[in-house]
Design a protein around this motif. Structure first.
Motif, PDB file in Angstrom:
ATOM      1  N   GLN A   1       0.757  -1.504  -0.141  1.00 44.54           N
ATOM      2  CA  GLN A   1       0.015  -0.071   0.233  1.00 44.54           C
ATOM      3  C   GLN A   1       0.915   0.839  -0.351  1.00 44.54           C
ATOM      4  O   GLN A   1       1.952   1.333   0.765  1.00 44.54           O
ATOM      5  CB  GLN A   1      -0.799   0.114   1.266  1.00 44.54           C
ATOM      6  N   LEU A   2       0.724   2.035  -0.890  1.00 42.12           N
ATOM      7  CA  LEU A   2       0.916   3.108  -0.891  1.00 42.12           C
ATOM      8  C   LEU A   2       0.874   4.042  -0.521  1.00 42.12           C
ATOM      9  O   LEU A   2      -0.940   3.905  -0.601  1.00 42.12           O
ATOM     10  CB  LEU A   2       1.331   3.962  -2.100  1.00 42.12           C
TER      11      LEU A   2
ATOM     12  N   SER B   1      -0.609   8.880   0.614  1.00 42.89           N
ATOM     13  CA  SER B   1      -1.181  10.417  -0.321  1.00 42.89           C
ATOM     14  C   SER B   1       0.408  10.852   0.479  1.00 42.89           C
ATOM     15  O   SER B   1       0.366  12.107  -0.047  1.00 42.89           O
ATOM     16  CB  SER B   1      -2.037  11.123   0.853  1.00 42.89           C
TER      17      SER B   1
ATOM     18  N   TRP C   1       2.895  11.233  -3.875  1.00 45.62           N
ATOM     19  CA  TRP C   1       2.015   9.869  -3.836  1.00 45.62           C
ATOM     20  C   TRP C   1       0.553  10.842  -3.575  1.00 45.62           C
ATOM     21  O   TRP C   1      -0.052  10.290  -4.790  1.00 45.62           O
ATOM     22  CB  TRP C   1       1.678   8.951  -3.645  1.00 45.62           C
ATOM     23  N   GLY C   2       0.682  11.362  -3.298  1.00 49.29           N
ATOM     24  CA  GLY C   2      -0.638  12.178  -2.911  1.00 49.29           C
ATOM     25  C   GLY C   2      -1.146  13.239  -4.227  1.00 49.29           C
ATOM     26  O   GLY C   2      -2.321  12.917  -4.202  1.00 49.29           O
TER      27      GLY C   2
ATOM     28  N   GLY D   1       1.109  14.684  -6.376  1.00 53.24           N
ATOM     29  CA  GLY D   1       1.945  14.710  -7.598  1.00 53.24           C
ATOM     30  C   GLY D   1       3.259  15.728  -7.665  1.00 53.24           C
ATOM     31  O   GLY D   1       3.551  15.751  -8.839  1.00 53.24           O
TER      32      GLY D   1
ATOM     33  N   ARG E   1       2.762   9.334 -11.644  1.00 53.15           N
ATOM     34  CA  ARG E   1       1.575   8.048 -11.046  1.00 53.15           C
ATOM     35  C   ARG E   1       0.217   7.743 -11.505  1.00 53.15           C
ATOM     36  O   ARG E   1      -0.118   8.049 -11.748  1.00 53.15           O
ATOM     37  CB  ARG E   1       1.897   7.990  -9.688  1.00 53.15           C
ATOM     38  N   ASP E   2       0.338   6.612 -11.304  1.00 53.26           N
ATOM     39  CA  ASP E   2      -0.881   5.908 -11.588  1.00 53.26           C
ATOM     40  C   ASP E   2      -1.699   5.076 -10.191  1.00 53.26           C
ATOM     41  O   ASP E   2      -1.012   4.546 -10.150  1.00 53.26           O
ATOM     42  CB  ASP E   2      -1.401   5.193 -12.945  1.00 53.26           C
ATOM     43  N   ASN E   3      -1.963   5.775  -9.250  1.00 53.59           N
ATOM     44  CA  ASN E   3      -2.809   5.356  -8.185  1.00 53.59           C
ATOM     45  C   ASN E   3      -3.330   4.006  -7.674  1.00 53.59           C
ATOM     46  O   ASN E   3      -3.453   3.206  -7.523  1.00 53.59           O
ATOM     47  CB  ASN E   3      -3.494   7.298  -7.203  1.00 53.59           C
TER      48      ASN E   3
ATOM     49  N   ASN F   1      -1.067   1.762  -8.648  1.00 57.30           N
ATOM     50  CA  ASN F   1      -0.080   1.656  -8.317  1.00 57.30           C
ATOM     51  C   ASN F   1       1.558   1.301  -8.917  1.00 57.30           C
ATOM     52  O   ASN F   1       2.509   0.454  -8.570  1.00 57.30           O
ATOM     53  CB  ASN F   1      -0.203   0.255  -7.030  1.00 57.30           C
TER      54      ASN F   1
ATOM     55  N   ARG G   1      11.433   4.192  -3.128  1.00 56.76           N
ATOM     56  CA  ARG G   1      10.346   4.348  -2.222  1.00 56.76           C
ATOM     57  C   ARG G   1      10.950   5.311  -0.875  1.00 56.76           C
ATOM     58  O   ARG G   1      12.216   4.421  -0.053  1.00 56.76           O
ATOM     59  CB  ARG G   1       9.279   3.591  -1.373  1.00 56.76           C
TER      60      ARG G   1
END
Length: 119
Positions: free
Chosen positions: A27-28, A30, A53-54, A56, A72-74, A77, A98
């Motif tokens: 899991q990622l 925000s 990730w939240g 951008g 990124r494409d949430n 993932n 990461r």
């Protein structure tokens, strides 16, 4: 445990484009920051680009600004690095990473994908 798997590298000519992908398991959140590093022969690893990730938000190494785009494409993932107008000096192993939740380091890294740009 987070696993990162890069793909999309290859051998191209100067001026060509490539798109790298980084598939992230786990899991990622925000507040997470993801990054692309690169390691060229005989040189230290350098930070190429980062993305929050939240929201951008992004950062780029000066030498790739205007040529590379991190995204990124949430839902999938997956993180990407679109590389345009490639130069021989971009030749390196590109590594997805990461950031740690404890500090600003990037201890979680994939094995990398080779990008070779011929002149």
């Amino acid at each position: 445990q987070v696993q990162l798997v890069e793909s999309g590298g290859g051998l191209v000519q100067a001026g060509d484009s490539l798109r790298l992908s980084c598939a992230v398991s786990g899991q990622l959140f925000s507040e997470d920051h993801m990054a692309w590093f690169r390691r060229a022969p005989g040189k230290e690893q350098e930070l190429v680009a980062t993305i929050n990730w939240g929201d951008g938000g992004t950062y780029y190494l000066d030498s790739v600004k205007g040529r590379f785009t991190i995204s990124r494409d949430n839902a999938k993932n997956t993180m990407y690095l679109q590389m345009n107008s490639l130069k021989p000096e971009d030749t390196a192993v590109y590594i997805c990473a990461r950031q740690s939740h404890a500090d600003s380091t990037y201890p979680y890294q994939g094995r990398g994908t080779q990008v070779t740009v011929s002149s």
